[in-house]
Scaffold this active site. Structure first.
Site, PDB file in Angstrom:
ATOM      1  N   CYS A 116       0.829  -1.208   0.000  1.00  0.00           N
ATOM      2  CA  CYS A 116       0.000   0.000   0.000  1.00  0.00           C
ATOM      3  C   CYS A 116       0.862   1.255   0.000  1.00  0.00           C
ATOM      4  O   CYS A 116       1.432   1.620   1.031  1.00  0.00           O
ATOM      5  CB  CYS A 116      -0.927  -0.003   1.213  1.00  0.00           C
ATOM      6  N   CYS A 122      -0.546   4.120   2.152  1.00  0.00           N
ATOM      7  CA  CYS A 122      -0.318   3.908   3.584  1.00  0.00           C
ATOM      8  C   CYS A 122       1.122   4.224   3.988  1.00  0.00           C
ATOM      9  O   CYS A 122       1.362   4.838   5.035  1.00  0.00           O
ATOM     10  CB  CYS A 122      -0.621   2.452   3.959  1.00  0.00           C
ATOM     11  N   ASP A 123       2.085   3.786   3.190  1.00  0.00           N
ATOM     12  CA  ASP A 123       3.480   3.759   3.634  1.00  0.00           C
ATOM     13  C   ASP A 123       4.431   4.714   2.920  1.00  0.00           C
ATOM     14  O   ASP A 123       5.599   4.816   3.314  1.00  0.00           O
ATOM     15  CB  ASP A 123       4.020   2.331   3.495  1.00  0.00           C
TER      16      ASP A 123
END
Length: 211
Positions: free
Chosen positions: A39, A42-43
């Site tokens: 992701c 997300c990261d």
């Protein structure tokens, strides 16, 4: 509206989502959350100023690569074919990014590191030659697998294992509804999953209201 007992006896909403496909290569599990990610949204901030590799060649991989490029110093896009499968407009956007390098006809062979990811070995599909690139992150976008095995004998699935539901989120089985990333549809995003969930809940309430 109804008790928990009535709800469990008469109806259910399946919202089990989908899981990212794995490469199943050495180092993938070892470095999960230690440089291996599924992701970018997300990261990506965790890799600011670093070098990363993105695996895949479809729309999802290219979209995530474009997003990642805003944070990282260098980005490699690795694809097993000799051309990308993403739409032309996404490919144009990707090729315009100065810190992105596309590596064709190669597959991930092994993820290396000590504690965290430090390199990725690649294998050429043309001559089996092994090469290595230095990177701190490996982002994998090669598709998803719906979490639907437990209902495959109950509701109808498509050829990829996604639940077939109509616009009201009804499956072929009376009283069973499905929504989100586990159903067969064209777009899988948070906003569409939320919309599916609202429709499924509304359909369920109407179903339970029937005499």
């Amino acid at each position: 509206i109804c008790s928990d007992e009535q709800l469990s006896a008469r109806s259910v909403i399946i919202a089990t989502g989908a899981s990212p496909k794995r490469l199943n290569i050495p180092g993938e599990n070892k470095f999960m959350a230690k440089g291996v990610s599924y992701c970018a949204i997300c990261d990506a901030p965790l890799f600011k100023g670093k070098t990363v590799a993105v695996i895949g060649g479809g729309n999802a991989a290219v979209e995530e690569a474009i997003f990642l490029s805003r944070f990282v110093k260098k980005l490699y896009l690795i694809h097993r074919r000799d051309s990308l499968r993403a739409t032309a407009i996404l490919q144009e956007q990707l090729k315009a990014i100065s810190n992105c390098q596309i590596i064709f006809s190669s597959i991930p062979f092994r993820i290396l590191g000590e504690g965290r990811v430090s390199a990725l070995e690649l294998k050429s599909v043309l001559d089996n030659k092994i090469t290595k690139i230095s990177c701190e992150g490996v982002f994998i976008f090669i598709g998803q697998v719906p979490n639907t095995d437990f209902v495959k004998s109950i509701v109808k699935l498509d050829e990829f294992g996604y639940i077939i539901a109509d616009s009201r989120m009804r499956t072929r089985e009376e009283g069973i509804f499905a929504c989100g990333d586990c159903i067969a549809k064209n777009l899988r995003q948070v906003i569409t999953a939320a919309s599916d969930g609202a429709q499924a809940a509304y359909s369920l309430i109407n179903y339970l209201s029937q005499p």
